[in-house]
Design an enzyme around this catalytic site. Structure first.
Site, short mmCIF file in Angstrom:
data_model
loop_
_atom_site.label_atom_id
_atom_site.label_comp_id
_atom_site.label_asym_id
_atom_site.label_seq_id
_atom_site.Cartn_x
_atom_site.Cartn_y
_atom_site.Cartn_z
N LYS A 54 8.90 3.58 -5.63
CA LYS A 54 8.81 3.35 -4.84
C LYS A 54 9.23 2.42 -4.25
O LYS A 54 10.35 1.32 -2.97
CB LYS A 54 8.14 4.38 -4.26
N GLN A 98 -0.91 7.48 -3.61
CA GLN A 98 -0.34 8.30 -4.14
C GLN A 98 -1.48 8.94 -5.22
O GLN A 98 -1.99 8.79 -5.27
CB GLN A 98 0.84 7.36 -5.70
N ASP A 121 4.38 11.18 3.60
CA ASP A 121 4.32 11.16 3.03
C ASP A 121 4.28 12.81 3.90
O ASP A 121 4.87 13.78 3.13
CB ASP A 121 2.58 11.01 2.35
N1 GUN Z 1 2.72 12.88 -6.46
C1 GUN Z 1 3.87 13.49 -6.79
N2 GUN Z 1 4.70 13.85 -6.28
C2 GUN Z 1 3.92 12.63 -4.80
C3 GUN Z 1 4.72 12.58 -3.46
O1 GUN Z 1 5.64 12.75 -3.18
N3 GUN Z 1 3.39 11.27 -2.50
C4 GUN Z 1 2.47 10.88 -3.25
N4 GUN Z 1 1.78 10.49 -2.40
N5 GUN Z 1 2.39 11.50 -4.51
C5 GUN Z 1 3.39 12.03 -5.17
#
Ligand code: GUN
Length: 298
Positions: A54, A98, A121
């Site tokens: 990311k 995350q 998110d």
């Molecule tokens: N863990 C698995 N997928 C995601 C996501 O799209 N965002 C976040 N913050 N954590 C995740």
């Protein structure tokens, strides 16, 4: 690539290029670059890899980013206080926490602390609620990315049977909301299956569009789907493989060989949905910087 393979990496690349241009235009008009604040808790290697992907994408499109890591012993109170600091910081547009979190931290409790205007998110109840009633919102990145794939590959959803397997807050649940909404990427007859579903095949066999997000390797086999189905495999499972350099290989929730024989379109793992999730996060971060969803203080 075989004809029926969805190339998520390619589509994400096209979207990232567009976001790069939009960021340049935004900065060219005298605005500071958008900024994403990533939060990592504990030392789960997969989470580290995802956050790395990311922040790399941020660099590519001209979004600034910072990653802060906390030990998995951090208390709910401490974590909430750290998040509130990011909420107050006008130099931060988007906050990415995350997931998964260590067991003692309840995701919903922590996510609610994030300012919904910075919730890139799309996990905050305010944004999920707005999604459910069809208001502009930060849409969760993975399901939003899947709809972008449908757009690119001209997969029609209107009136078709869409079956979602897995009802998580991250993927399955918002995916089902999006598919069932009365707009151009929705209007599907949507079934949401989960671990309590009896006779899964009875549902999956009806699917024109099948989205699987469970985290269970090879859960879906060729016998469970019909000819011509469009399959989106969100699963990313690490299987031990001593012949590979990393000691593991990634597989999805579908038995790719048997399912791809019947599918008209199918995502590979990796290289399917994953890159789209990252691209949608970039899109949401730019929307947050531009205050496109929440124009004024609410
Ligand atoms: N863990 C698995 N997928 C995601 C996501 O799209 N965002 C976040 N913050 N954590 C995740």
């Amino acid at each position: 690539m075989a004809r029926n393979i969805i190339d998520g990496k390619k589509v994400a690349g096209i979207i990232l290029q567009q976001i790069h241009e939009d960021v340049q235009e935004w900065v060219g008009r005298g605005n500071r670059p958008p900024k994403l604040q990533a939060i990592l808790i504990g030392d789960d290697p997969a989470s580290r890899t995802y956050v790395g992907a990311k922040t790399k994408a941020c660099r590519e499109v001209g979004i600034e980013s910072d990653t802060v890591s906390f030990p998995d012993t951090i208390s709910v109170r401490e974590l909430k206080e750290e998040i509130r600091k990011f909420n107050r910081d006008d130099g931060i547009d988007g906050i990415l926490l995350q997931l998964p979190l260590p067991g003692h931290l309840h995701p919903s409790q922590v996510i609610e602390t994030i300012d919904h205007r910075k919730d890139v998110d799309g996990f905050h109840p305010m944004n999920v609620g707005r999604l459910a009633v069809g208001q502009p919102t930060f849409r969760s990145c993975t399901p939003a990315g899947i709809l972008e794939l449908f757009r690119y590959y001209s997969v029609m959803t209107k009136g078709r049977n869409a079956v979602v397997v897995g009802a998580s807050n991250i993927v399955g649940s918002p995916m089902a909301i999006m598919l069932s909404r009365e707009n151009n990427s929705g209007k599907a007859t949507t079934t949401l299956c989960h671990k309590y579903t009896r006779d899964l095949t009875q549902h999956t066999i009806q699917a024109d569009i099948l989205i699987v997000a469970v985290g269970s390797p090879k859960l879906i086999t060729g016998q469970m789907v019909k000819e011509g189905v469009v399959v989106i495999d969100v699963g990313i499972n690490r299987l031990t493989d001593v012949t590979s350099k990393k000691g593991y290989r990634l597989v999805g929730d579908c038995d790719f060989d048997s399912v791809s024989e019947k599918a008209s379109l199918i995502t590979p793992v990796p290289g399917g949905v994953g890159p789209m999730t990252v691209a949608m996060l970039m899109k949401n971060t730019l929307l947050a910087a531009k205050k496109s969803i929440y124009p004024s203080k609410e």
